[in-house]
Design a protein around this motif. Structure first.
Motif, PDB file in Angstrom:
ATOM      1  N   UNK A  43     -29.343  20.019  20.597  1.00  0.00           N
ATOM      2  CA  UNK A  43     -28.893  20.172  21.987  1.00  0.00           C
ATOM      3  C   UNK A  43     -29.340  21.506  22.562  1.00  0.00           C
ATOM      4  N   UNK A  44     -29.265  22.559  21.755  1.00  0.00           N
ATOM      5  CA  UNK A  44     -29.669  23.880  22.226  1.00  0.00           C
ATOM      6  C   UNK A  44     -31.165  23.920  22.524  1.00  0.00           C
ATOM      7  N   UNK A  45     -31.945  23.245  21.686  1.00  0.00           N
ATOM      8  CA  UNK A  45     -33.392  23.207  21.908  1.00  0.00           C
ATOM      9  C   UNK A  45     -33.714  22.444  23.188  1.00  0.00           C
ATOM     10  N   UNK A  46     -33.009  21.338  23.406  1.00  0.00           N
ATOM     11  CA  UNK A  46     -33.217  20.555  24.626  1.00  0.00           C
ATOM     12  C   UNK A  46     -32.845  21.369  25.862  1.00  0.00           C
ATOM     13  N   UNK A  47     -31.741  22.099  25.758  1.00  0.00           N
ATOM     14  CA  UNK A  47     -31.298  22.926  26.882  1.00  0.00           C
ATOM     15  C   UNK A  47     -32.300  24.042  27.152  1.00  0.00           C
ATOM     16  N   UNK A  48     -32.856  24.617  26.087  1.00  0.00           N
ATOM     17  CA  UNK A  48     -33.855  25.679  26.256  1.00  0.00           C
ATOM     18  C   UNK A  48     -35.093  25.138  26.957  1.00  0.00           C
ATOM     19  N   UNK A  49     -35.498  23.913  26.594  1.00  0.00           N
ATOM     20  CA  UNK A  49     -36.654  23.295  27.244  1.00  0.00           C
ATOM     21  C   UNK A  49     -36.379  23.033  28.722  1.00  0.00           C
ATOM     22  N   UNK A  50     -35.158  22.590  29.019  1.00  0.00           N
ATOM     23  CA  UNK A  50     -34.786  22.346  30.410  1.00  0.00           C
ATOM     24  C   UNK A  50     -34.768  23.644  31.206  1.00  0.00           C
ATOM     25  N   UNK A  51     -34.301  24.716  30.590  1.00  0.00           N
ATOM     26  CA  UNK A  51     -34.267  26.016  31.268  1.00  0.00           C
ATOM     27  C   UNK A  51     -35.684  26.518  31.538  1.00  0.00           C
ATOM     28  N   UNK A  52     -36.573  26.283  30.567  1.00  0.00           N
ATOM     29  CA  UNK A  52     -37.953  26.704  30.754  1.00  0.00           C
ATOM     30  C   UNK A  52     -38.604  25.922  31.901  1.00  0.00           C
ATOM     31  N   UNK A  53     -38.340  24.604  31.922  1.00  0.00           N
ATOM     32  CA  UNK A  53     -38.891  23.769  32.994  1.00  0.00           C
ATOM     33  C   UNK A  53     -38.329  24.192  34.347  1.00  0.00           C
ATOM     34  N   UNK A  54     -37.033  24.508  34.371  1.00  0.00           N
ATOM     35  CA  UNK A  54     -36.406  24.950  35.620  1.00  0.00           C
ATOM     36  C   UNK A  54     -37.014  26.268  36.082  1.00  0.00           C
ATOM     37  N   UNK A  55     -37.261  27.184  35.137  1.00  0.00           N
ATOM     38  CA  UNK A  55     -37.868  28.472  35.478  1.00  0.00           C
ATOM     39  C   UNK A  55     -39.253  28.260  36.090  1.00  0.00           C
ATOM     40  N   UNK A  56     -40.009  27.321  35.534  1.00  0.00           N
ATOM     41  CA  UNK A  56     -41.340  27.024  36.069  1.00  0.00           C
ATOM     42  C   UNK A  56     -41.241  26.494  37.501  1.00  0.00           C
ATOM     43  N   UNK A 102     -32.797  19.925  34.549  1.00  0.00           N
ATOM     44  CA  UNK A 102     -33.226  18.517  34.531  1.00  0.00           C
ATOM     45  C   UNK A 102     -33.674  18.004  35.870  1.00  0.00           C
ATOM     46  N   UNK A 103     -33.536  18.814  36.904  1.00  0.00           N
ATOM     47  CA  UNK A 103     -33.931  18.398  38.241  1.00  0.00           C
ATOM     48  C   UNK A 103     -35.451  18.305  38.319  1.00  0.00           C
ATOM     49  N   UNK A 104     -35.957  17.168  38.815  1.00  0.00           N
ATOM     50  CA  UNK A 104     -37.393  16.979  38.935  1.00  0.00           C
ATOM     51  C   UNK A 104     -37.683  15.940  40.002  1.00  0.00           C
ATOM     52  N   UNK A 105     -38.939  15.602  40.146  1.00  0.00           N
ATOM     53  CA  UNK A 105     -39.387  14.597  41.098  1.00  0.00           C
ATOM     54  C   UNK A 105     -38.528  13.333  40.988  1.00  0.00           C
ATOM     55  N   UNK A 106     -38.031  12.850  42.118  1.00  0.00           N
ATOM     56  CA  UNK A 106     -37.131  11.693  42.116  1.00  0.00           C
ATOM     57  C   UNK A 106     -37.757  10.471  41.463  1.00  0.00           C
ATOM     58  N   UNK A 107     -39.087  10.347  41.517  1.00  0.00           N
ATOM     59  CA  UNK A 107     -39.761   9.176  40.942  1.00  0.00           C
ATOM     60  C   UNK A 107     -39.659   9.168  39.427  1.00  0.00           C
ATOM     61  N   UNK A 108     -39.385  10.317  38.824  1.00  0.00           N
ATOM     62  CA  UNK A 108     -39.298  10.413  37.369  1.00  0.00           C
ATOM     63  C   UNK A 108     -37.878  10.199  36.853  1.00  0.00           C
ATOM     64  N   UNK A 109     -36.930  10.001  37.770  1.00  0.00           N
ATOM     65  CA  UNK A 109     -35.526   9.875  37.377  1.00  0.00           C
ATOM     66  C   UNK A 109     -35.028   8.449  37.559  1.00  0.00           C
TER      67      UNK A 109
END
Length: 256
Positions: A43-56, A102-109
């Motif tokens: 879970x922590x790894x997934x959250x870290x990936x989400x934070x990195x994506x959000x930062x980008x 986790x927020x991203x392009x609506x088409x991907x959700x």
């Protein structure tokens, strides 16, 4: 000795592996405890990936702030392709420092995820504006100009003193600093949020008008040219919600 269930609950409060409580668990050799630790690490790894994506996805917002912008609106539209219904746009202003992981392009959700983020955006965003251009306006102006019209209306309906816009692949006729981003809904968190708000708003509208036009399946395909929709056009004809300038609709206007 704490039960496995108690340890799982305890792990929910632990944020880092340097936490003494976590270090203590590493010496607990029970299989259930080590499985719980492994799940926590995942879970922590997934959250870290989400934070990195959000930062980008906040790079453009941060750059705009570095350049002096204070209130930044992300703008996007949905519904250019359908044969029926409006094109809908949204403008979203995010509060600085808020995380929307986790927020991203609506088409991907998925629809469920879009609905979740839609509610979260309205709960936490500084401001949200929605604009649309009707099928009649699309026929009058063409879909590109109507999309631009919907986006301008969304910006104006935000009712916030915006000083910078991030716009998905469009330049708007507004006296305001702005940046057009190709595939902006996958590159900017503000634009991604706008795409979600616009998508959910439009989908809800199409489901609502499906009650007025039974047989067309608007609640299933949101006005896109599916086989079901094309057959309905042949069977029932053109409605006031149809874009008569679009070729698959236009041929039924001339023959019905």
């Amino acid at each position: 000795m704490a039960s496995i269930k108690e340890i799982e609950l305890r792990l929910n409060d632990i944020q880092t592996e340097t936490d003494p409580r976590f270090i203590e668990l590493l010496s607990d050799e029970r299989k259930g405890v080590q499985q719980a630790v492994a799940k926590w690490r995942k879970r922590q790894a997934e959250k870290a990936n989400l934070r990195q994506a959000f930062a980008e996805m906040t790079r453009h917002e941060l750059k705009a702030r570095d350049d002096g912008a204070v209130i930044i609106g992300g703008v996007d539209e949905v519904g250019r392709g359908p044969l029926a219904g409006p094109v809908v746009a949204s403008c979203v202003v995010f509060p600085e420092g808020e995380e929307f992981l986790g927020l991203t392009d609506s088409k991907k959700l998925s629809e469920t995820k879009r609905e979740f983020y839609y509610e979260d955006i309205f709960a936490r965003a500084t401001a949200v504006g929605i604009g649309e251009a009707t099928a009649e306006e699309i026929d009058t102006h063409n879909i590109y100009e109507a999309s631009k019209l919907a986006m301008v209306r969304a910006v104006l309906n935000t009712n916030a003193p915006l000083d910078f816009l991030l716009v998905d692949a469009m330049s708007l006729p507004l006296e305001m600093k702005q940046e057009s981003l190709i595939k902006g809904d996958a590159r900017s968190v503000s634009i991604a949020a706008a795409s979600i708000v616009a998508k959910v708003t439009r989908d809800r509208y199409m489901k609502e008008i499906a009650k007025d036009y039974p047989g067309y399946g608007f609640d299933n395909h949101a006005g896109y040219g599916t086989a079901e929709h094309l057959q309905a056009l042949k069977t029932f004809g053109v409605t006031d919600e149809h874009r008569r300038s679009f070729a698959p609709v236009r041929k039924h206007v001339t023959t019905t």
